[in-house]
Design an enzyme around this catalytic site. Sequence first.
Site, PDB file in Angstrom:
ATOM      1  CG  ASP A 105     -17.024 -36.753  -0.788  1.00 48.78           C
ATOM      2  OD1 ASP A 105     -17.727 -35.872  -0.252  1.00 48.78           O
ATOM      3  OD2 ASP A 105     -17.377 -37.390  -1.800  1.00 48.78           O
ATOM      4  NE  ARG A 144     -22.105 -39.133   0.772  1.00 45.64           N
ATOM      5  CZ  ARG A 144     -21.093 -39.581   0.057  1.00 45.64           C
ATOM      6  NH1 ARG A 144     -21.072 -40.855  -0.330  1.00 45.64           N
ATOM      7  NH2 ARG A 144     -20.096 -38.794  -0.273  1.00 45.64           N
ATOM      8  CD1 TRP A 145     -19.210 -40.640   9.742  1.00 46.80           C
ATOM      9  CD2 TRP A 145     -19.836 -38.738  10.764  1.00 46.80           C
ATOM     10  NE1 TRP A 145     -18.812 -40.716  11.054  1.00 46.80           N
ATOM     11  CE2 TRP A 145     -19.180 -39.567  11.705  1.00 46.80           C
ATOM     12  CE3 TRP A 145     -20.307 -37.498  11.170  1.00 46.80           C
ATOM     13  CZ2 TRP A 145     -18.992 -39.191  13.039  1.00 46.80           C
ATOM     14  CZ3 TRP A 145     -20.128 -37.114  12.503  1.00 46.80           C
ATOM     15  CH2 TRP A 145     -19.478 -37.961  13.413  1.00 46.80           C
ATOM     16  CG  HIS A 202     -19.148 -29.858   6.907  1.00 49.75           C
ATOM     17  ND1 HIS A 202     -18.687 -30.693   5.915  1.00 49.75           N
ATOM     18  CD2 HIS A 202     -20.276 -29.280   6.413  1.00 49.75           C
ATOM     19  CE1 HIS A 202     -19.490 -30.618   4.861  1.00 49.75           C
ATOM     20  NE2 HIS A 202     -20.472 -29.770   5.147  1.00 49.75           N
ATOM     21  CB  SER A 214     -14.806 -27.950  -4.973  1.00 48.92           C
ATOM     22  OG  SER A 214     -16.224 -27.955  -4.976  1.00 48.92           O
ATOM     23  CD  GLU A 265     -16.806 -27.272  -9.476  1.00 52.00           C
ATOM     24  OE1 GLU A 265     -15.988 -27.566  -8.578  1.00 52.00           O
ATOM     25  OE2 GLU A 265     -16.461 -26.872 -10.601  1.00 52.00           O
ATOM     26  CD1 TRP A 273     -17.008 -21.001  -4.560  1.00 52.20           C
ATOM     27  CD2 TRP A 273     -17.818 -20.149  -2.661  1.00 52.20           C
ATOM     28  NE1 TRP A 273     -15.952 -20.491  -3.843  1.00 52.20           N
ATOM     29  CE2 TRP A 273     -16.412 -19.954  -2.680  1.00 52.20           C
ATOM     30  CE3 TRP A 273     -18.533 -19.691  -1.553  1.00 52.20           C
ATOM     31  CZ2 TRP A 273     -15.720 -19.332  -1.639  1.00 52.20           C
ATOM     32  CZ3 TRP A 273     -17.842 -19.064  -0.518  1.00 52.20           C
ATOM     33  CH2 TRP A 273     -16.459 -18.895  -0.569  1.00 52.20           C
ATOM     34  CG  LEU A 295       2.941 -31.942   6.552  1.00 53.64           C
ATOM     35  CD1 LEU A 295       3.158 -32.961   5.443  1.00 53.64           C
ATOM     36  CD2 LEU A 295       1.833 -32.434   7.486  1.00 53.64           C
ATOM     37  NE  ARG A 299     -14.751 -38.127  -3.864  1.00 49.69           N
ATOM     38  CZ  ARG A 299     -15.277 -37.217  -4.656  1.00 49.69           C
ATOM     39  NH1 ARG A 299     -14.764 -37.023  -5.853  1.00 49.69           N
ATOM     40  NH2 ARG A 299     -16.315 -36.509  -4.276  1.00 49.69           N
TER      41      ARG A 299
HETATM   42  C1  IPE Z   1     -15.346 -32.684  -3.541  1.00 52.39           C
HETATM   43  O1  IPE Z   1     -16.418 -33.221  -2.845  1.00 52.39           O
HETATM   44  C2  IPE Z   1     -14.866 -31.433  -2.886  1.00 52.39           C
HETATM   45  C3  IPE Z   1     -14.346 -31.583  -1.527  1.00 52.39           C
HETATM   46  C4  IPE Z   1     -14.190 -32.680  -0.863  1.00 52.39           C
HETATM   47  C5  IPE Z   1     -13.976 -30.350  -0.897  1.00 52.39           C
HETATM   48  P1  IPE Z   1     -17.925 -32.995  -3.316  1.00 52.39           P
HETATM   49  O2  IPE Z   1     -18.777 -33.755  -2.392  1.00 52.39           O
HETATM   50  O3  IPE Z   1     -18.200 -31.547  -3.487  1.00 52.39           O
HETATM   51  O4  IPE Z   1     -17.914 -33.669  -4.769  1.00 52.39           O
HETATM   52  P2  IPE Z   1     -19.110 -34.190  -5.664  1.00 52.39           P
HETATM   53  O5  IPE Z   1     -20.050 -33.050  -5.840  1.00 52.39           O
HETATM   54  O6  IPE Z   1     -19.768 -35.315  -4.926  1.00 52.39           O
HETATM   55  O7  IPE Z   1     -18.477 -34.643  -6.926  1.00 52.39           O
HETATM   56  C1  IPE Z   2     -16.949 -33.211   2.033  1.00 57.65           C
HETATM   57  O1  IPE Z   2     -18.108 -33.778   2.535  1.00 57.65           O
HETATM   58  C2  IPE Z   2     -16.704 -31.825   2.562  1.00 57.65           C
HETATM   59  C3  IPE Z   2     -16.962 -30.756   1.558  1.00 57.65           C
HETATM   60  C4  IPE Z   2     -17.247 -30.931   0.305  1.00 57.65           C
HETATM   61  C5  IPE Z   2     -16.873 -29.393   2.049  1.00 57.65           C
HETATM   62  P1  IPE Z   2     -19.500 -33.565   1.850  1.00 57.65           P
HETATM   63  O2  IPE Z   2     -20.130 -32.355   2.441  1.00 57.65           O
HETATM   64  O3  IPE Z   2     -19.369 -33.537   0.370  1.00 57.65           O
HETATM   65  O4  IPE Z   2     -20.289 -34.862   2.311  1.00 57.65           O
HETATM   66  P2  IPE Z   2     -21.260 -35.756   1.419  1.00 57.65           P
HETATM   67  O5  IPE Z   2     -20.502 -36.133   0.203  1.00 57.65           O
HETATM   68  O6  IPE Z   2     -22.448 -34.934   1.103  1.00 57.65           O
HETATM   69  O7  IPE Z   2     -21.556 -36.924   2.278  1.00 57.65           O
HETATM   70 MG    MG Z   3     -19.427 -34.976  -1.036  1.00 59.54          MG
END
Ligand code: IPE
Ligand code: IPE
Ligand code: MG
Length: 247
Positions: free
Chosen positions: A22, A26-27, A39, A67, A69, A71, A133, A190
């Site tokens: 995750d 933001r990065w 990404h 995830s 979600e 989508w 692995l 995480r």
């Molecule tokens: C969880 O991260 C899913 C993945 C890292 C693929 P999200 O960024 O989607 O989670 P929430 O929405 O902050 O809980």
């Molecule tokens: C995790 O990074 C990657 C995916 C969920 C695909 P985020 O895209 O959730 O990054 P933040 O949480 O918005 O920083």
């Molecule tokens: Mg995130």
Amino acid sequence: MSQLLEKIDKEKLPRHIAIIMDGNGRWAKEKGEDRLFGHFHGVESVRNIVEGCAELGIEYLTLYAFSTENWDRPEYEVVGLMELLVSTIRKEVESLNKNNIRLHVIGDMNMLPEYARKELDEALEITSKNTGLNLIMALSYSGRWELLNAVKNIAYEVQKGRLNVEEIDENTLQHFLCTSNFPDPELMIRTSGEFRISNFLLYQLAYAELYFTNVRWPDFRKENLYEAILDYQGRERRFGKTSEQLV
Ligand code: IPE
Ligand code: IPE
Ligand code: MG
């Protein structure tokens, strides 16, 4: 050799590490860039961590990449992530093979666009004989989707007369999860300072040690992985018993 790596007890490694990757968005934003830039850089971390796990002799690594979600994110981000997925797999499959890494996917593959599914199927096939692995990509995955799916399939077996309700136990349920061939993760990491599970491996994480770090995924490297493993090795896993019972 890294000082942290030297401190790791090779006899007490987790067999299975699961990571919620995750903080990409933001990065990127912190750098004044588009979320997709984050990404894109996250892929470098994936490469580094997969290599780190393979070097250590970790047997299973599950990476939460997308995830159910996710989508619901803006279309351009979803499309960008799918394209990144496909191009990354295409680029990496050779090196996975060279390193004896076997790719697996868990999640609702029906949700993926056709071109992504095809690329994945090919990579699964190409790496299927590898014995090092096990790299498990959670794609279009959520724990609730998985459990619902398992319940439906168990009900179906009962309806067909192939399974008795009285026979249903933890093994039955385990068998119908996407992870039926893998042991439960002992360590879940995480990144990015969020303290939640976000629908990841809800059943399998029942007794996992949870490790949270503020490091954003694109900055996460082997050294950070070693830190997490060392933290894990310092914990007492009691599984409901008392400390005294463990010795
Ligand atoms: C969880 O991260 C899913 C993945 C890292 C693929 P999200 O960024 O989607 O989670 P929430 O929405 O902050 O809980
Ligand atoms: C995790 O990074 C990657 C995916 C969920 C695909 P985020 O895209 O959730 O990054 P933040 O949480 O918005 O920083
Ligand atoms: Mg995130």
